[in-house]
Design an enzyme around this catalytic site. Structure first.
Site, short mmCIF file in Angstrom:
data_model
loop_
_atom_site.label_atom_id
_atom_site.label_comp_id
_atom_site.label_asym_id
_atom_site.label_seq_id
_atom_site.Cartn_x
_atom_site.Cartn_y
_atom_site.Cartn_z
N LYS A 17 0.82 -1.22 0.00
CA LYS A 17 0.00 0.00 0.00
C LYS A 17 0.85 1.26 0.00
CE LYS A 17 -4.02 -2.09 2.27
NZ LYS A 17 -4.89 -2.08 3.47
N ASP A 68 11.77 -3.24 -9.32
CA ASP A 68 12.60 -4.14 -8.55
C ASP A 68 13.84 -3.35 -8.17
OD1 ASP A 68 12.62 -6.93 -7.58
OD2 ASP A 68 14.56 -7.01 -8.59
N SER A 69 14.21 -3.41 -6.91
CA SER A 69 15.31 -2.57 -6.46
C SER A 69 16.06 -3.25 -5.34
CB SER A 69 14.79 -1.20 -5.99
OG SER A 69 13.82 -1.36 -4.98
N ARG A 71 15.20 5.36 -7.25
CA ARG A 71 13.82 5.27 -7.75
C ARG A 71 13.44 6.56 -8.49
NH1 ARG A 71 11.65 3.01 -3.75
NH2 ARG A 71 11.55 0.94 -4.69
#
EC number: 3.6.1.66
Length: 200
Positions: free
Chosen positions: A20, A78-79, A187
């Site tokens: 969330k 994806d990180s 990001r």
């Protein structure tokens, strides 16, 4: 070569995540572009096993699964944290290093125990993938270099933020406000590449 991969205004986009917090973050990032974001969790979509060996591979796997299941465009990420002295680990296994109970203090301690005092080079990678139900997809990578702090510092952020010091900074990510971190993070850099290629 056409570098555009447009996502038209008015599109409904699936965020390939059940998180969330991540839904709220991407909804903010996409605000103003005429894109409605709904999460895979809200749609009851299953989470595919992340079986690829690269960030891009796992991001693409998640995005394609969501796009095909929902018959809508899907965005995934994806990180992870990569430490030079650990051969790039934990890398794509960053979350798994923290275990099922998300024990990141233990994961950070494991990193500290595995490196020497002069072996602190590290970087964060984020790969975003936009996929469509017809199987087409495109990935966008963001990277920020830095070093590992000898001890965790700060209370902001999440994951490995308390031990990562971006190049040119003396503070860890966890000592920065969300606004400061989001201006320079891996990001943010991946999202800027996505925005340039996909959003009007």
């Amino acid at each position: 070569m056409n570098t555009r991969f447009p996502l038209p205004r008015g599109s409904r986009l699936v965020l390939a995540s059940h998180n969330k917090g991540k839904l709220a973050e991407f909804s903010r990032l996409l605000d103003g572009y005429g894109i409605t974001v709904v999460s895979a969790g809200e749609l009851g979509l299953p989470e595919p096993d992340e079986t690829a060996t690269t960030f891009a591979g796992n991001a693409e796997l998640k995005a394609l699964a969501a796009a095909k299941a929902a018959n809508l465009p899907a965005l995934s990420d994806d990180s992870g944290l990569c430490v030079s002295a650990l051969g790039g680990a934990p890398g794509i296994y960053s979350a798994r290093w923290a275990g099922p109970d998300k024990n990141f203090p233990a994961a950070m301690q494991r990193i500290e125990e595995g490196i020497g005092e002069d072996e602190r080079d590290a970087w964060f990678i984020c790969v975003l993938c936009l996929a469509f139900p017809d199987g087409t997809s495109r990935c966008f990578e963001g990277r920020i270099d830095g070093s590992i702090s000898p001890e965790p510092r700060g209370r902001e952020g999440h994951g490995y933020d308390p031990i990562f010091i971006p190049s040119g900074e003396t503070r860890t990510f966890a000592e920065m406000s969300d606004e400061e971190k989001n201006r320079i993070s891996h990001r943010a850099r991946a999202f800027e590449a996505f925005r340039t290629a996909c959003l009007a």
